[in-house]
Design a protein around this motif. Sequence first.
Motif, PDB file in Angstrom:
ATOM      1  N   LEU A  52       0.810  -1.219   0.000  1.00  0.00           N
ATOM      2  CA  LEU A  52       0.000   0.000   0.000  1.00  0.00           C
ATOM      3  C   LEU A  52       0.842   1.268   0.000  1.00  0.00           C
ATOM      4  CD1 LEU A  52      -2.685  -1.070   2.631  1.00  0.00           C
ATOM      5  CD2 LEU A  52      -2.930  -1.032   0.131  1.00  0.00           C
ATOM      6  N   LEU A  53       2.012   1.223   0.602  1.00  0.00           N
ATOM      7  CA  LEU A  53       2.832   2.430   0.822  1.00  0.00           C
ATOM      8  C   LEU A  53       4.205   2.320   0.172  1.00  0.00           C
ATOM      9  CD1 LEU A  53       1.956   2.757   4.617  1.00  0.00           C
ATOM     10  CD2 LEU A  53       0.904   4.005   2.717  1.00  0.00           C
ATOM     11  N   THR A  54       4.240   1.808  -1.048  1.00  0.00           N
ATOM     12  CA  THR A  54       5.504   1.562  -1.739  1.00  0.00           C
ATOM     13  C   THR A  54       6.370   2.807  -1.836  1.00  0.00           C
ATOM     14  OG1 THR A  54       4.364  -0.099  -3.045  1.00  0.00           O
ATOM     15  CG2 THR A  54       6.515   0.567  -3.827  1.00  0.00           C
ATOM     16  N   LYS A  55       5.768   3.959  -2.008  1.00  0.00           N
ATOM     17  CA  LYS A  55       6.530   5.193  -2.205  1.00  0.00           C
ATOM     18  C   LYS A  55       6.914   5.876  -0.897  1.00  0.00           C
ATOM     19  CE  LYS A  55       4.714   5.902  -6.765  1.00  0.00           C
ATOM     20  NZ  LYS A  55       4.085   6.754  -7.729  1.00  0.00           N
ATOM     21  N   HIS A  56       6.511   5.308   0.223  1.00  0.00           N
ATOM     22  CA  HIS A  56       6.818   5.894   1.525  1.00  0.00           C
ATOM     23  C   HIS A  56       8.008   5.176   2.164  1.00  0.00           C
ATOM     24  CE1 HIS A  56       2.705   7.256   0.802  1.00  0.00           C
ATOM     25  NE2 HIS A  56       2.995   8.255   1.616  1.00  0.00           N
ATOM     26  N   LYS A  57       8.503   5.759   3.235  1.00  0.00           N
ATOM     27  CA  LYS A  57       9.648   5.189   3.933  1.00  0.00           C
ATOM     28  C   LYS A  57       9.299   3.845   4.560  1.00  0.00           C
ATOM     29  CE  LYS A  57      11.783   9.573   4.826  1.00  0.00           C
ATOM     30  NZ  LYS A  57      13.091   9.969   5.179  1.00  0.00           N
ATOM     31  N   LEU A  58      10.317   2.979   4.614  1.00  0.00           N
ATOM     32  CA  LEU A  58      10.140   1.653   5.192  1.00  0.00           C
ATOM     33  C   LEU A  58       9.691   1.722   6.648  1.00  0.00           C
ATOM     34  CD1 LEU A  58      13.319  -0.141   3.793  1.00  0.00           C
ATOM     35  CD2 LEU A  58      10.981  -0.371   2.969  1.00  0.00           C
ATOM     36  N   LEU A  59      10.191   2.706   7.373  1.00  0.00           N
ATOM     37  CA  LEU A  59       9.834   2.828   8.791  1.00  0.00           C
ATOM     38  C   LEU A  59       8.348   3.103   9.011  1.00  0.00           C
ATOM     39  CD1 LEU A  59      12.807   4.664  10.519  1.00  0.00           C
ATOM     40  CD2 LEU A  59      11.951   2.363  10.959  1.00  0.00           C
ATOM     41  N   LEU A  60       7.699   3.765   8.065  1.00  0.00           N
ATOM     42  CA  LEU A  60       6.259   3.996   8.191  1.00  0.00           C
ATOM     43  C   LEU A  60       5.518   2.662   8.168  1.00  0.00           C
ATOM     44  CD1 LEU A  60       3.803   5.873   8.381  1.00  0.00           C
ATOM     45  CD2 LEU A  60       3.845   6.021   5.879  1.00  0.00           C
ATOM     46  N   SER A  61       5.880   1.806   7.225  1.00  0.00           N
ATOM     47  CA  SER A  61       5.251   0.484   7.150  1.00  0.00           C
ATOM     48  C   SER A  61       5.588  -0.345   8.383  1.00  0.00           C
ATOM     49  CB  SER A  61       5.708  -0.258   5.896  1.00  0.00           C
ATOM     50  OG  SER A  61       5.251   0.406   4.750  1.00  0.00           O
ATOM     51  N   TRP A  62       6.806  -0.218   8.891  1.00  0.00           N
ATOM     52  CA  TRP A  62       7.209  -0.932  10.106  1.00  0.00           C
ATOM     53  C   TRP A  62       6.315  -0.510  11.268  1.00  0.00           C
ATOM     54  CZ3 TRP A  62       9.093   0.732  14.845  1.00  0.00           C
ATOM     55  CH2 TRP A  62       9.613  -0.256  15.670  1.00  0.00           C
ATOM     56  N   GLY A  63       6.160   0.785  11.458  1.00  0.00           N
ATOM     57  CA  GLY A  63       5.348   1.292  12.562  1.00  0.00           C
ATOM     58  C   GLY A  63       3.885   0.919  12.424  1.00  0.00           C
ATOM     59  N   LEU A  64       3.343   1.075  11.237  1.00  0.00           N
ATOM     60  CA  LEU A  64       1.938   0.726  11.009  1.00  0.00           C
ATOM     61  C   LEU A  64       1.710  -0.778  11.159  1.00  0.00           C
ATOM     62  CD1 LEU A  64       1.066   3.069   8.011  1.00  0.00           C
ATOM     63  CD2 LEU A  64       0.253   3.266  10.374  1.00  0.00           C
ATOM     64  N   GLY A  65       2.658  -1.573  10.666  1.00  0.00           N
ATOM     65  CA  GLY A  65       2.543  -3.028  10.806  1.00  0.00           C
ATOM     66  C   GLY A  65       2.546  -3.452  12.262  1.00  0.00           C
ATOM     67  N   LEU A  66       3.434  -2.852  13.029  1.00  0.00           N
ATOM     68  CA  LEU A  66       3.501  -3.165  14.456  1.00  0.00           C
ATOM     69  C   LEU A  66       2.229  -2.702  15.177  1.00  0.00           C
ATOM     70  CD1 LEU A  66       5.685  -4.583  16.074  1.00  0.00           C
ATOM     71  CD2 LEU A  66       6.536  -2.343  16.745  1.00  0.00           C
ATOM     72  N   TYR A  67       1.795  -1.486  14.889  1.00  0.00           N
ATOM     73  CA  TYR A  67       0.578  -0.954  15.503  1.00  0.00           C
ATOM     74  C   TYR A  67      -0.635  -1.829  15.171  1.00  0.00           C
ATOM     75  CZ  TYR A  67      -3.336   2.094  16.588  1.00  0.00           C
ATOM     76  OH  TYR A  67      -4.511   2.579  17.076  1.00  0.00           O
ATOM     77  N   PHE A  68      -0.797  -2.171  13.904  1.00  0.00           N
ATOM     78  CA  PHE A  68      -1.929  -2.984  13.460  1.00  0.00           C
ATOM     79  C   PHE A  68      -1.902  -4.358  14.133  1.00  0.00           C
ATOM     80  CE2 PHE A  68      -3.995  -5.998  10.594  1.00  0.00           C
ATOM     81  CZ  PHE A  68      -5.206  -5.367  10.348  1.00  0.00           C
ATOM     82  N   SER A  69      -0.741  -5.002  14.135  1.00  0.00           N
ATOM     83  CA  SER A  69      -0.620  -6.331  14.743  1.00  0.00           C
ATOM     84  C   SER A  69      -0.936  -6.293  16.232  1.00  0.00           C
ATOM     85  CB  SER A  69       0.798  -6.874  14.533  1.00  0.00           C
ATOM     86  OG  SER A  69       1.068  -7.036  13.174  1.00  0.00           O
ATOM     87  N   TYR A  70      -0.399  -5.301  16.916  1.00  0.00           N
ATOM     88  CA  TYR A  70      -0.657  -5.180  18.352  1.00  0.00           C
ATOM     89  C   TYR A  70      -2.128  -4.849  18.616  1.00  0.00           C
ATOM     90  CZ  TYR A  70       4.304  -5.391  19.652  1.00  0.00           C
ATOM     91  OH  TYR A  70       5.594  -5.794  19.885  1.00  0.00           O
ATOM     92  N   ALA A  71      -2.726  -4.030  17.768  1.00  0.00           N
ATOM     93  CA  ALA A  71      -4.146  -3.691  17.945  1.00  0.00           C
ATOM     94  C   ALA A  71      -5.025  -4.926  17.778  1.00  0.00           C
ATOM     95  CB  ALA A  71      -4.551  -2.597  16.953  1.00  0.00           C
ATOM     96  N   ILE A  72      -4.718  -5.741  16.782  1.00  0.00           N
ATOM     97  CA  ILE A  72      -5.488  -6.971  16.580  1.00  0.00           C
ATOM     98  C   ILE A  72      -5.326  -7.886  17.787  1.00  0.00           C
ATOM     99  CG2 ILE A  72      -5.603  -9.116  15.229  1.00  0.00           C
ATOM    100  CD1 ILE A  72      -6.969  -6.838  13.803  1.00  0.00           C
ATOM    101  N   GLU A  73      -4.092  -8.007  18.277  1.00  0.00           N
ATOM    102  CA  GLU A  73      -3.865  -8.876  19.443  1.00  0.00           C
ATOM    103  C   GLU A  73      -4.611  -8.355  20.672  1.00  0.00           C
ATOM    104  OE1 GLU A  73      -2.606 -12.279  21.275  1.00  0.00           O
ATOM    105  OE2 GLU A  73      -2.391 -11.764  19.162  1.00  0.00           O
ATOM    106  N   CYS A  74      -4.530  -7.060  20.901  1.00  0.00           N
ATOM    107  CA  CYS A  74      -5.219  -6.477  22.062  1.00  0.00           C
ATOM    108  C   CYS A  74      -6.735  -6.569  21.919  1.00  0.00           C
ATOM    109  CB  CYS A  74      -4.777  -5.031  22.275  1.00  0.00           C
ATOM    110  SG  CYS A  74      -3.076  -4.920  22.877  1.00  0.00           S
ATOM    111  N   SER A  75      -7.236  -6.562  20.684  1.00  0.00           N
ATOM    112  CA  SER A  75      -8.685  -6.696  20.483  1.00  0.00           C
ATOM    113  C   SER A  75      -9.178  -8.054  20.955  1.00  0.00           C
ATOM    114  CB  SER A  75      -9.050  -6.483  19.012  1.00  0.00           C
ATOM    115  OG  SER A  75      -8.748  -7.627  18.229  1.00  0.00           O
ATOM    116  N   GLN A  76      -8.275  -9.014  21.082  1.00  0.00           N
ATOM    117  CA  GLN A  76      -8.658 -10.351  21.524  1.00  0.00           C
ATOM    118  C   GLN A  76      -8.982 -10.384  23.016  1.00  0.00           C
ATOM    119  OE1 GLN A  76      -5.673 -13.141  20.122  1.00  0.00           O
ATOM    120  NE2 GLN A  76      -5.633 -12.107  18.144  1.00  0.00           N
TER     121      GLN A  76
END
Length: 122
Positions: A52-76
């Motif tokens: 989704l964010l090919t033209k953006h910095k790798l760190l943005l995807s890293w942060g969003l990936g971590l946030y999303f994964s943690y949010a899904i886990e916490c939703s459990q």
Amino acid sequence: MKLKLGYIGVVLLVIALGISSRVFADKLPLFISSHAGDALWGSMVYLGFRVLLTKHKLLLSWGLGLYFSYAIECSQLYQGAWINSVRSTVMGGLILGKGFLWIDLIRYFAGIGIAFRWIISS
């Protein structure tokens, strides 16, 4: 576009490996069968953000990936009847998981970190 297609190909490979780690868990070493599925899930989420964010910095995807994964886990932690009925389906279980585990946060961090490192080194 070529980069996006490459990421999509890797996402599909990671999905296949993640499902295989669950299907063939009894044939894999215990450490791999215990941790690989969640680490690969985290990698898939990170790589999905790269699609989704090919033209953006790798760190943005890293942060969003971590946030999303943690949010899904916490939703459990929420175990309402309506969301548990979604989680009881195959797709719902694969996407939303079933129950909160602290170790999953470490597994996601490792999977996202490995994918991030792989992209930097390639």
